[in-house]
Design an enzyme around this catalytic site. Structure first.
Site, PDB file in Angstrom:
ATOM      1  CE  LYS A 191     -15.546 101.143   3.031  1.00 44.73           C
ATOM      2  NZ  LYS A 191     -16.318 102.138   3.802  1.00 44.73           N
ATOM      3  CB  SER A 244     -23.646 105.292  -5.440  1.00 45.38           C
ATOM      4  OG  SER A 244     -22.250 105.128  -5.446  1.00 45.38           O
ATOM      5  CB  THR A 245     -25.548 103.302 -10.104  1.00 43.94           C
ATOM      6  OG1 THR A 245     -26.779 102.718  -9.654  1.00 43.94           O
ATOM      7  CG2 THR A 245     -25.261 102.799 -11.501  1.00 43.94           C
ATOM      8  CD  GLU A 246     -20.185 108.592  -8.445  1.00 46.01           C
ATOM      9  OE1 GLU A 246     -21.227 108.897  -7.796  1.00 46.01           O
ATOM     10  OE2 GLU A 246     -19.122 109.217  -8.355  1.00 46.01           O
ATOM     11  N   GLY A 248     -20.599 101.271  -7.890  1.00 49.59           N
ATOM     12  CA  GLY A 248     -20.794  99.925  -8.428  1.00 49.59           C
ATOM     13  C   GLY A 248     -20.076  99.757  -9.762  1.00 49.59           C
ATOM     14  CD  GLU A 265     -29.595  96.735  -2.983  1.00 48.73           C
ATOM     15  OE1 GLU A 265     -29.868  97.780  -3.613  1.00 48.73           O
ATOM     16  OE2 GLU A 265     -29.716  96.604  -1.757  1.00 48.73           O
ATOM     17  CB  CYS A 299     -31.349 101.359  -2.597  1.00 52.30           C
ATOM     18  SG  CYS A 299     -31.658  99.895  -1.630  1.00 52.30           S
ATOM     19  CD  GLU A 396     -30.711 106.068  -5.456  1.00 49.68           C
ATOM     20  OE1 GLU A 396     -29.537 106.003  -5.868  1.00 49.68           O
ATOM     21  OE2 GLU A 396     -31.260 105.160  -4.813  1.00 49.68           O
TER      22      GLU A 396
HETATM   23  P1  ADP Z   1     -23.821 106.045  -1.011  1.00 47.38           P
HETATM   24  O1  ADP Z   1     -24.193 106.860  -2.193  1.00 47.38           O
HETATM   25  O2  ADP Z   1     -24.871 105.131  -0.525  1.00 47.38           O
HETATM   26  O3  ADP Z   1     -23.061 106.795   0.035  1.00 47.38           O
HETATM   27  P2  ADP Z   1     -21.400 104.900  -1.952  1.00 47.38           P
HETATM   28  O4  ADP Z   1     -21.448 104.035  -3.128  1.00 47.38           O
HETATM   29  O5  ADP Z   1     -20.691 106.193  -2.033  1.00 47.38           O
HETATM   30  O6  ADP Z   1     -22.887 104.981  -1.533  1.00 47.38           O
HETATM   31  O7  ADP Z   1     -20.813 104.137  -0.702  1.00 47.38           O
HETATM   32  C1  ADP Z   1     -21.166 102.847  -0.333  1.00 47.38           C
HETATM   33  C2  ADP Z   1     -19.963 102.161   0.253  1.00 47.38           C
HETATM   34  O8  ADP Z   1     -18.939 102.040  -0.729  1.00 47.38           O
HETATM   35  C3  ADP Z   1     -19.327 102.868   1.420  1.00 47.38           C
HETATM   36  O9  ADP Z   1     -18.933 101.899   2.367  1.00 47.38           O
HETATM   37  C4  ADP Z   1     -18.123 103.546   0.801  1.00 47.38           C
HETATM   38  O10 ADP Z   1     -17.085 103.783   1.722  1.00 47.38           O
HETATM   39  C5  ADP Z   1     -17.702 102.527  -0.224  1.00 47.38           C
HETATM   40  N1  ADP Z   1     -16.926 103.043  -1.352  1.00 47.38           N
HETATM   41  C6  ADP Z   1     -16.919 104.298  -1.873  1.00 47.38           C
HETATM   42  N2  ADP Z   1     -16.071 104.380  -2.915  1.00 47.38           N
HETATM   43  C7  ADP Z   1     -15.535 103.139  -3.090  1.00 47.38           C
HETATM   44  C8  ADP Z   1     -14.614 102.556  -4.020  1.00 47.38           C
HETATM   45  N3  ADP Z   1     -14.066 103.252  -4.990  1.00 47.38           N
HETATM   46  N4  ADP Z   1     -14.320 101.255  -3.883  1.00 47.38           N
HETATM   47  C9  ADP Z   1     -14.881 100.516  -2.914  1.00 47.38           C
HETATM   48  N5  ADP Z   1     -15.740 100.994  -2.017  1.00 47.38           N
HETATM   49  C10 ADP Z   1     -16.080 102.291  -2.082  1.00 47.38           C
END
Ligand code: ADP
Length: 812
Positions: A191, A244-246, A248, A265, A299, A396
Site C-alpha cells: 500500500k 511514523s513511530t506513532e 509503528g 523503519e 526520516c 521530528e
Molecule cells: P507519515 O508520518 O510519514 O505520514 P504515517 O505513519 O502516518 O507516516 O504513514 C505511513 C503509512 O502508514 C501510510 O501509507 C499510511 O497510510 C499508513 N498508515 C497510517 N495509519 C496506519 C495504521 N493504523 N495501520 C497501518 N498503516 C497505517
C-alpha cells in the site's frame, strides 16, 4: 535583457521547466482514475479520493480507497501466486528482478516527472537520486535472488508480505520493500501512502509489462485503515512498514502474538555533528543535503546541527549566506533546490512546530526571499539558541527546519547526539579520522556518515536503533528480513551433512538418537537429589547473591513430586535492580575486546565442566530426564559455551561495495541490555544457549530461567562468580516467568527481550515492548536445544546484534 557579465555577477537562473507531457499522457490513458492492481489486473475503481499536486494544490488523479474486501482479494491473489513464485529457481527470479530494473530504467523520466508532480519534490532529485536508486535496488537484488540458495542455506521465503510505505520517497520506498521480498521468493501486497500513490500504480504497469506473474505484486491504494486491514489480515506472514513511530507502535501492538514477522523503519531526529577542524565549506553543502534535501521530509534528515563552539558563528554565517541563495519553486523546474511540502496537513505541522520553537525562546531565521504563494511551500529555516530539551530539539519536524546547538568537547557532542529516543542516522564532520572513527561507534544510530550525509545504496543496510525501529533494508542484512529458517516439512542439512525433513519434534528425536557416544559423566550415577539443608535461595544481581525483595520462595519439585530444592520468587523490584546492574555493566562490557569476552566464556565452560556431575544430577532430579540425558545436556552446554567463546572474536562485520569512492563499514554492535526469558525445557542448556551469544557479542543480560526447573540457574551463580564475569553482565531472577517477562518488556531501559514460551506470553511481550520499540525475539515454537543447528549459531548472533553502517568517503 541582462548581459553575460551581469549574469555572472548575479548568478541568476532562468526557468528550466521539465515537460510533463508524458506523465500527463499516462494519467490521461487511465482517464485519471485508478482501481487497485490485484492478481495482475486493474480492479474497477471504487470509492475515490483525490491525488493532489502539492506545488499547484490541484487534483491530478483519483484513486480507490482500499476496503477490507480489496485487501482480502489482494492477499488471496498473493497467496495463490506464492507456491509458483517461491518454487521458481533462483535464477528465474533473478531474471524477473533484472527485468524490473530494466523496466524502471526504460521509463525513468516518466517516473521522475510523475513522482515530482505527485510528491512535490524537485525533478532534480527524482531524476538524479530517487529513480536511479530504485533501478539500482532491483539490480542489486537480482543478485541476491541469483545467490539465494548458496548464500542463505537453510532459509526460505516467509510467504505473503504486507508492505506499507510513506509518501516522502514513494517509489524508492517501494523498491526497498519489493526488491528484497521478491528476491527471497515472497509475494506481496503493497500500500503506497495516500498522498503519493501514482508512481506505485505506474510501477504496477511496468511490472506487468516486464512479465511478473499475476498475483506476485499487488498494489492496493488507500488511507491508514487500508493499511490496518493489511496488518490485521491473518494470511499475511510479515509486515514491513516505514512511517511514523506513532503508527509503528500501533502496528507492533496489532501484530503482537500473531506470529507475523515485523520490520519497522520509523522516525528520527538525526544529529549532524561538526567539529572545529571540519572543512566548513563542505559542511555547508552537507547541511543543505542533510536538511533541505526533499524539503527535509526525510526520516534520517540531519535535523540537529551540533557545532563545536569555536566554529559555530563562522559556520552559521556561511550557512545563512547559502540559505539566502537556495531556490524554492516548481518541482518541475530543473534549477530548483527545493520543491513543495507534500500536503497542507504537513505544512501546518511544520508551521505549528516553528511557532512553538519561537515561543519556547529559540531564535528563528529565514532567508529574505518569499516562497511561491500557490501550492504548499515552506522556506528553509534555521533555529539558534535552542535548548536540548525544547520541543524543536526533540520532536521530528519533518520539514526544512534545522535546529542548532553547540558543544565544547567530543564527549559532550556524543551526549548531545544521543539525547533523543531515536537512533536512525548521524553525520560526523571532522578532518581527523581518529576522531571520526572514535565517535561513530559511540553514537546510537543505525547509519553514520563521515564527512557526508544522506548516502544510500542497495548494498548497504539502512535502519534504526531504539525508537527508530528495527530491521534493516538493503544488502545482506536486509535479506534476512524476508527469510525464515526452513522448518516444517522443509529440507535442511544437519551438521553431519545428512538431510532431514520434518518438524521440530522429529528433528529433536533424531538428534537425540544420533547422539550415540555416551559422555563420560553419563556412565556414572548422578548423585541422589537431597533437599538442600538450610540453604537460603537467592537471586543473582550485580555480581552478588541477593535476597529477593519480597522474601518469598517457592518449592521446586521433581517429576515424582519429591522436593528438589527452593528458589526465590523475584518481583518487579528485583527486575528493576537487575536492569540497573546490567546497565551499569553495559558500557565496559560492550567495549571489552572479543578476545576478552571469549576468554571469559571459555572459563565459564571450564568451571562448569569441573562441576558437570553435580549439574547433571540436579537436572535429572528436577526434570526426570534420566542421568544420561542430563549428562548430555551438561556436555552440550559446555560445548555451546565454547561455540560462543569461538564466535566472540569472529562475528565480523563487513565492508560493503557501495558505488562511491569510499567504504561503508558494517559493524555488528551489541544491542545493549537484553532480557532473556528461557524456555522451560533444558534448564541449563536453554539458558546457556541464549546467554552465550548475548555475552559473546557484548550485551549484558537479565535472565529469567526455566520456571519449573530454576535450580540449574541458581547453581550456576557460583560458576559465574569464579569465572571472571564482571558484575552485572549476567543477572538472574527466578520466579513467575510471564510476570517477570512483562516487567522486562515494559522496562524502558531494556533494549531487547528474548522470550521462549507460550503463545500468550509471546503476545504479551510483543505488546509491552511497543512502549520503547524494543527488539523482541519471542517464539512459542519448540526448539531442540541439543541440536546445534537449532540451538546455536548465526541466528542467535544476529538476534544479539544490530548493524551500524559507517560510510567513509575518501579522496581529497
Ligand atoms: P507519515 O508520518 O510519514 O505520514 P504515517 O505513519 O502516518 O507516516 O504513514 C505511513 C503509512 O502508514 C501510510 O501509507 C499510511 O497510510 C499508513 N498508515 C497510517 N495509519 C496506519 C495504521 N493504523 N495501520 C497501518 N498503516 C497505517
Amino acid at each position: 535583457m541582462s548581459t553575460v557579465a551581469e549574469i555572472f555577477q548575479t548568478m541568476e537562473y532562468g526557468p528550466a521547466p521539465e515537460s510533463d507531457k508524458e506523465a500527463v499522457a499516462w494519467l490521461g490513458k487511465h482517464e485519471r482514475v485508478f482501481g487497485h492492481y490485484i492478481g495482475g489486473a486493474w480492479t474497477e475503481p471504487g470509492q475515490l479520493f483525490d491525488v493532489v499536486n502539492p506545488s499547484t494544490s490541484r487534483a491530478i488523479a483519483r484513486v480507490t480507497e482500499g476496503t477490507k474486501r480489496d485487501v482480502d482479494a489482494a492477499v488471496s491473489a498473493a497467496a495463490g501466486a506464492l507456491p509458483a513464485w517461491k518454487g521458481l529457481t533462483p535464477h528465474a527470479r533473478a531474471r524477473h528482478l533484472y527485468a524490473l530494473a530494466r523496466g524502471v530504467q526504460k521509463h525513468s523520466r516518466l517516473l521522475a516527472v510523475l513522482e515530482a508532480m505527485d510528491n512535490g519534490k524537485s525533478i532534480r532529485e527524482t531524476r538524479d537520486i530517487d529513480i536511479p536508486l530504485v533501478a539500482r535496488h532491483f539490480h542489486h537484488h537480482a543478485g541476491w535472488a541469483q545467490l539465494l540458495d548458496s548464500e542463505f542455506v537453510g532459509y526460505e521465503a516467509i510467504g505473503v508480505v504486507g508492505q506499507i510505505i510513506p509518501w516522502n520517497f514513494p517509489l524508492l520506498m517501494l523498491s526497498w520493500k519489493i526488491a528484497p521480498a521478491l528476491a527471497a521468493g515472497n509475494t506481496i501486497i503493497l500500500k503506497p501512502a495516500e498522498f503519493t500513490p501514482l508512481s506505485a500504480l505506474c510501477f504496477a504497469e511496468i511490472a506487468d509489462a516486464a512479465g511478473i506473474p499475476p498475483g506476485v505484486i499487488n498494489i492496493v491504494t488507500g488511507h491508514g485503515e487500508t493499511g490496518a486491514a493489511i496488518v490485521e489480515h491473518p494470511d499475511v506472514d510479515k509486515i514491513a512498514f516505514t512511517g511514523s513511530t506513532e503508527v509503528g507502535r500501533i502496528i507492533r501492538r496489532a501484530t503482537a502474538g500473531s506470529g507475523k514477522k515485523l520490520s519497522l523503519e520509523l522516525g528520527g531526529k538525526s544529529p549532524f555533528i561538526v567539529y572545529e577542524d571540519a572543512d566548513l565549506d563542505s559542511v555547508v553543502e552537507g547541511v543543505v543535503d542533510a536538511i533541505w534535501f526533499n524539503q527535509g521530509q526525510v526520516c534520517c534528515a540531519g535535523s540537529r546541527l551540533l557545532v563545536q563552539e569555536g566554529v559555530a558563528e563562522r559556520l552559521l554565517a556561511k550557512l545563512r549566506a547559502r540559505m539566502e541563495r537556495l531556490r524554492v519553486g516548481s518541482p518541475l523546474d530543473k534549477a530548483v533546490d527545493m520543491g513543495a511540502i507534500v500536503a497542507p496537513v504537513q505544512l501546518e505541522r511544520i508551521r505549528g512546530l516553528v511557532r512553538q520553537g519561537v515561543d519556547e525562546g529559540a531564535t528563528m531565521w529565514q532567508p529574505s526571499w518569499a516562497c511561491p504563494t500557490e501550492g504548499y511551500f515552506y522556506p528553509p529555516t534555521l533555529f539558534t539558541d535552542v535548548q536540548p530539551s525544547s520541543t524543536i530539539a526533540q520532536v521530528e519536524i519533518f520539514g526544512p527546519v534545522l535546529v542548532t546547538m553547540t558543544f565544547r568537547t567530543p564527549e559532550e557532542s556524543v551526549a548531545l547526539a544521543n539525547n533523543t529516543p531515536y537512533g536512525l542516522a548521524a553525520s560526523v564532520w571532522t578532518e581527523n579520522i581518529n576522531l571520526a572513527l572514535d565517535i561513530a561507534p559511540k553514537i546510537k544510530a543505525g547509519v553514520v556518515w563521515v564527512n557526508s550525509t544522506n548516502l544510500f545504496d542497495a548494498a548497504s543496510g539502512f535502519g534504526g536503533y531504539r525508537e527508530s525501529g528495527f530491521g534493516r533494508e538493503g544488502g545482506r542484512e536486509g535479506m534476512w528480513e524476508y527469510l525464515r529458517r526452513a522448518v516444517a516439512g522443509g529440507r535442511r542439512a544437519t551438521d553431519d551433512g545428512r538431510r532431514t525433513t520434518g518438524d521440530h519434534v522429529m528433528r529433536g528425536n533424531a538428534a537425540r538418537r544420533s547422539s550415540s557416544r555416551p559422555s563420560p559423566a553419563a556412565s556414572r550415577q548422578p548423585p541422589v537429589a537431597h533437599p538442600p539443608i538450610d540453604r537460603t535461595p537467592k537471586l543473582f544481581i550485580g555480581g552478588k547473591q541477593t535476597r529477593p525483595d519480597q522474601g518469598y520462595t517457592r518449592r521446586i519439585y521433581g517429576p515424582g513430586g519429591e522436593l528438589v530444592g527452593e528458589s526465590p520468587e523475584g518481583n518487579r523490584k528485583d527486575i528493576r535492580n537487575a536492569v540497573e546492574a546490567a546497565h551499569a555493566a553495559a558500557k565496559s562490557w560492550s567495549r571489552s575486546t572479543g578476545h576478552n569476552r571469549g576468554q571469559i566464556l571459555y572459563y565459564i565452560a571450564e568451571n562448569l565442566s569441573a562441576r558437570g556431575e553435580e549439574f547433571a544430577g540436579r537436572i535429572a532430579a528436577m526434570t526426570g530426564c534420566g542421568s544420561r540425558q542430563a549428562a548430555r545436556e551438561v556436555d552440550a552446554s559446555i560445548s555451546r559455551l565454547f561455540t560462543y567463546g569461538a564466535w566472540a572474536d569472529k562475528y565480523d562485520g563487513a565492508v560493503h561495495s557501495v558505488p562511491i569512492r569510499g567504504v561503508a563499514i558494517a559493524m555488528n554492535e551489541p544491542i545493549g541490555v537484553i532480557g532473556v526469558v528461557c524456555a522451560n525445557e533444558y534448564p541449563l542448556l536453554g539458558m546457556i544457549s541464549l546467554v552465550g551469544p548475548a555475552l559473546a557479542t557484548g550485551n549484558t543480560t537479565i535472565v529469567i530461567p526455566s520456571e519449573p526447573h530454576p535450580l540449574a540457574a541458581t547453581d550456576f551463580y557460583s560458576v559465574l562468580e569464579t569465572s571472571d564475569v564482571p558484575s552485572g553482565v549476567v543477572n538472574i531472577v527466578t520466579g513467575a516467568k510471564d510476570g517477570l517477562a512483562k516487567v522486562l518488556a515494559e522496562h524502558d531501559d531494556v533494549e531487547a527481550v528474548w522470550y521462549f514460551g507460550e503463545r500468550e506470553g509471546v503476545k504479551m511481550v510483543e505488546l509491552a515492548s511497543a512502549s520503547n520499540m524494543k527488539r523482541t525475539w519471542a517464539t512459542w515454537h519448540e526448539r531442540d536445544w541439543l541440536d546445534p543447528e537449532q540451538g546455536e549459531g548465526r541466528e542467535f548472533l544476529r538476534a544479539a546484534t544490530q548493524v551500524k553502517n559507517v560510510w567513509v568517503p575518501y579522496g581529497e
